[in-house]
Design a protein around this motif. Structure first.
Motif, short mmCIF file in Angstrom:
data_model
loop_
_atom_site.label_atom_id
_atom_site.label_comp_id
_atom_site.label_asym_id
_atom_site.label_seq_id
_atom_site.Cartn_x
_atom_site.Cartn_y
_atom_site.Cartn_z
N TYR A 141 5.75 31.86 92.83
CA TYR A 141 6.21 30.92 91.79
C TYR A 141 6.39 29.53 92.40
CZ TYR A 141 9.47 28.51 88.65
OH TYR A 141 10.08 27.59 87.84
N GLY A 142 6.10 28.53 91.59
CA GLY A 142 6.41 27.14 91.92
C GLY A 142 6.87 26.41 90.68
N GLY A 143 7.89 25.59 90.80
CA GLY A 143 8.40 24.87 89.64
C GLY A 143 9.26 23.69 90.05
N VAL A 144 9.81 23.02 89.07
CA VAL A 144 10.68 21.87 89.32
C VAL A 144 11.78 21.85 88.27
CG1 VAL A 144 9.29 20.30 87.90
CG2 VAL A 144 10.75 19.38 89.72
N ARG A 145 12.96 21.44 88.69
CA ARG A 145 14.08 21.31 87.76
C ARG A 145 14.51 19.86 87.69
NH1 ARG A 145 17.66 24.85 89.62
NH2 ARG A 145 16.95 26.41 88.15
N GLY A 165 18.28 13.69 88.54
CA GLY A 165 17.70 14.14 89.80
C GLY A 165 16.67 15.23 89.57
N PHE A 166 15.82 15.45 90.57
CA PHE A 166 14.76 16.46 90.47
C PHE A 166 14.75 17.29 91.76
CE2 PHE A 166 13.52 12.86 87.90
CZ PHE A 166 13.05 13.45 86.73
N ALA A 167 14.36 18.57 91.61
CA ALA A 167 14.28 19.44 92.77
C ALA A 167 13.17 20.47 92.58
CB ALA A 167 15.61 20.15 93.00
N PRO A 168 12.32 20.68 93.59
CA PRO A 168 11.32 21.75 93.54
C PRO A 168 11.98 23.12 93.71
CG PRO A 168 10.78 20.06 95.17
CD PRO A 168 12.19 19.85 94.79
N ILE A 169 11.31 24.15 93.20
CA ILE A 169 11.77 25.53 93.33
C ILE A 169 10.56 26.39 93.68
CG2 ILE A 169 12.92 27.47 92.19
CD1 ILE A 169 13.98 25.41 90.12
N ILE A 170 10.72 27.29 94.64
CA ILE A 170 9.66 28.23 94.99
C ILE A 170 10.23 29.64 94.98
CG2 ILE A 170 8.29 26.59 96.33
CD1 ILE A 170 9.58 27.69 98.85
N GLY A 171 9.38 30.62 94.72
CA GLY A 171 9.84 32.00 94.67
C GLY A 171 8.74 32.99 94.96
N ASN A 226 11.88 46.83 94.55
CA ASN A 226 11.38 45.49 94.25
C ASN A 226 12.20 44.50 95.06
OD1 ASN A 226 9.55 43.79 92.58
ND2 ASN A 226 11.50 42.89 91.91
N PHE A 227 11.50 43.58 95.74
CA PHE A 227 12.16 42.58 96.57
C PHE A 227 11.78 41.19 96.07
CE2 PHE A 227 11.28 46.32 99.17
CZ PHE A 227 12.54 46.63 99.66
N ALA A 228 12.72 40.28 96.11
CA ALA A 228 12.45 38.94 95.61
C ALA A 228 13.25 37.90 96.38
CB ALA A 228 12.78 38.84 94.12
N GLY A 229 12.74 36.68 96.38
CA GLY A 229 13.43 35.57 97.00
C GLY A 229 13.14 34.27 96.26
N LYS A 230 14.07 33.35 96.34
CA LYS A 230 13.92 32.06 95.67
C LYS A 230 14.61 30.99 96.52
CE LYS A 230 16.83 30.88 92.48
NZ LYS A 230 17.62 30.63 91.24
N TYR A 231 13.99 29.82 96.56
CA TYR A 231 14.64 28.69 97.25
C TYR A 231 14.58 27.47 96.34
CZ TYR A 231 15.97 25.28 100.78
OH TYR A 231 16.63 24.30 101.47
N GLU A 232 15.76 26.95 96.03
CA GLU A 232 15.87 25.71 95.26
C GLU A 232 16.22 24.59 96.23
OE1 GLU A 232 18.64 26.00 92.09
OE2 GLU A 232 17.76 27.82 91.25
N PHE A 233 15.41 23.56 96.25
CA PHE A 233 15.68 22.45 97.13
C PHE A 233 16.87 21.63 96.63
CE2 PHE A 233 11.44 23.72 98.09
CZ PHE A 233 11.22 23.36 99.42
N ARG A 234 17.43 20.84 97.52
CA ARG A 234 18.57 19.99 97.15
C ARG A 234 18.16 18.98 96.08
NH1 ARG A 234 20.95 15.20 100.70
NH2 ARG A 234 18.83 15.35 101.49
N THR A 235 19.04 18.78 95.10
CA THR A 235 18.82 17.77 94.07
C THR A 235 19.59 16.51 94.44
OG1 THR A 235 18.70 19.52 92.39
CG2 THR A 235 18.94 17.26 91.60
N ARG A 236 18.88 15.46 94.74
CA ARG A 236 19.53 14.19 95.06
C ARG A 236 19.98 13.51 93.76
NH1 ARG A 236 18.42 11.76 100.01
NH2 ARG A 236 18.42 9.73 98.98
N MET A 237 21.28 13.27 93.66
CA MET A 237 21.83 12.68 92.45
C MET A 237 22.66 11.44 92.79
SD MET A 237 21.28 14.44 89.51
CE MET A 237 22.76 14.32 88.49
#
Length: 460
Positions: A200-204, A266-272, A281-292
């Protein structure tokens, strides 16, 4: 005088108050009713995975999936403060007082939508990612009262030569209210690399809005005179060498009344990633820091002292949302029974705050989660789970204006499949907070938290 200047510091520092009710210091992890009934959702496959396990959403059936959620949270914050300045008779004796704030958030909405087509899963999510309501201390805080007590104590020393006309006691009214809403909008896509692996790849985008009101008013001297009346009466009685100190008081004799509105983006990428291995079932997610950076619109036109420069009208306050690492595992014990484990680490110490307050922490936040789900029938699923939260707190970081304490959260609930397209959910989550006591014994902090929620999942 320095004491009333410190009142301004305390008042405007209310910008750090938060009504977050689950997750890290500035992050709400309860973005779906599924979390309330079982917080350990990091490796679960469901539409709520748009937040908790976005890569796993790719394993849902083809078509469109939607989840609509409503939550209500009820929270209190209690501080016990001990200080000789809280004794209004100015005797110098130690006194302990309780200050209690109430935060009620009757409407916390969220929505998740995913469209699965072929190997792709296109996803959108909206939730209140941080804050989410109003916290009010209708009697102010100990830091407010200490400030006025310090002012009165200094005036007592200054007016000793006046005998009975000097300062003998004080009283005051205090008030503080803080509202925070951090609206999170997430867009992303997951892709099934194989039948067992997805990425997964996304942005918040995070839009923050906050309002803070604080006041010190009705300062009364000797039980019958407002401070401004007393200062005016005192002026002719003091010798010339005391007039400078009195002039410093005069600028604040009508109290302090501050209001601040802040907004930021602010914006932050997310990968999973999600991986299936037999019944696991195994899963992981990393949300990058949101600079605000929260831009300030306030009635403070200039800084009284350096500590309040960040609250001057038009200035920008650093308020990052921390990076998050989430890991999880799910074991299907039977086709209708699942065990869940999860782990969160919030990188709070790397999340920039005003005046680099994050440096006062000993480390980031760690959360440990576990849960159980049982499909009792083809239509009914019951579940329960728990979350343990441990912060990197220090005495220097804690204050009555902004604090958290370690906690245990327990949730339970159920979902009911009305038909092949509609599923209803209901759940309750209770958090039990530790009491944090500072080493000097001057402050104790604790909180309470209850959250209820209902939701509806729809498939097209």
């Amino acid at each position: 005088m320095k004491f009333i200047k410190m009142a301004c510091v305390a008042l405007v520092a209310s910008a750090s108050i938060s009504t977050a009710h689950a997750g890290g210091m500035l992050t709400n992890t309860n973005q779906n009713i599924a979390f309330l009934r079982n917080p350990a959702r990091e490796a679960a496959i469901g539409i709520d995975g748009i937040y908790s396990n976005p890569a796993g959403v790719a394993f849902l059936s083809q078509g469109t999936h939607m989840s609509l959620n409503w939550q209500a949270a009820f929270q209190t914050r209690t501080v016990y403060t001990s200080s000789p300045l809280l004794d209004h008779t100015l005797s110098g004796d130690m006194k302990t007082k309780r200050y209690k704030g109430n935060a009620q958030v009757p409407f916390i909405p969220s929505i998740q939508v995913a469209h699965n087509r072929g190997k792709w899963s296109f996803q959108f999510g909206f939730a209140i990612s941080g804050g989410g309501g109003k916290c009010e201390f209708d009697k102010g805080l100990g830091s407010f009262e200490n400030t006025v007590g310090g002012l009165a104590m200094q005036m007592k020393e200054m007016t000793k030569p006046l005998g009975a006309l000097g300062v003998q006691s004080y009283d005051m009214e205090g008030y503080m209210q803080g509202k925070q809403y951090y609206f999170g909008f997430t867009l992303g896509a997951a892709y099934k690399v194989t039948e067992n692996l997805s990425v997964y790849g996304g942005v918040r985008a995070l839009y923050g809005t906050a309002t803070y009101e604080a006041s010190i008013s009705d300062i009364i001297i000797n039980g019958n005179q407002y401070l401004h009346q007393y200062v005016d009466k005192l002026a002719p009685m003091l010798p010339p060498e005391m007039q400078g100190s009195l002039a410093a008081v005069s600028g604040y004799k009508y109290g302090v009344n501050l209001k601040s509105d802040q907004t930021g983006l602010g914006f932050a990428p997310i990968i999973g990633v999600d991986y299936k291995l037999g019944t696991f079932n195994f899963a992981g997610k990393y949300e990058f820091r949101t600079r605000m950076r929260m831009k300030n619109k306030s009635n403070l036109e200039h800084a009284i002292m350096p500590a309040v420069e960040q609250f001057v009208d038009g200035t920008k306050v650093r308020e990052d949302s921390p990076a998050l690492l989430a890991l999880g595992a799910q074991w299907s014990v039977k086709p209708n029974m699942r065990l869940n484990l999860g782990y969160h680490h919030f990188y709070d110490k790397q999340s920039k705050k005003a005046d680099d307050k994050q440096e006062l922490l000993s480390g980031g936040t760690n959360e440990y989660l576990g849960g159980f789900e049982w499909d009792t029938t083809d239509r009914v699923t019951v579940s329960l789970g728990a979350q343990v939260t441990r912060y990197g707190l220090t005495d220097e970081y804690m204050s009555d204006i902004s604090f958290v304490t370690n906690s245990w959260s327990f949730g339970f609930g159920c979902k009911y499949k009305v038909n092949d397209n509609v599923t209803l959910q209901a759940a309750y989550l209770k958090t039990f907070y530790d009491t944090y006591k500072t080493a000097n014994g001057m402050n104790e902090f604790t909180r309470t938290n209850d959250v209820i929620g209902v939701g509806c999942d729809i498939e097209f």
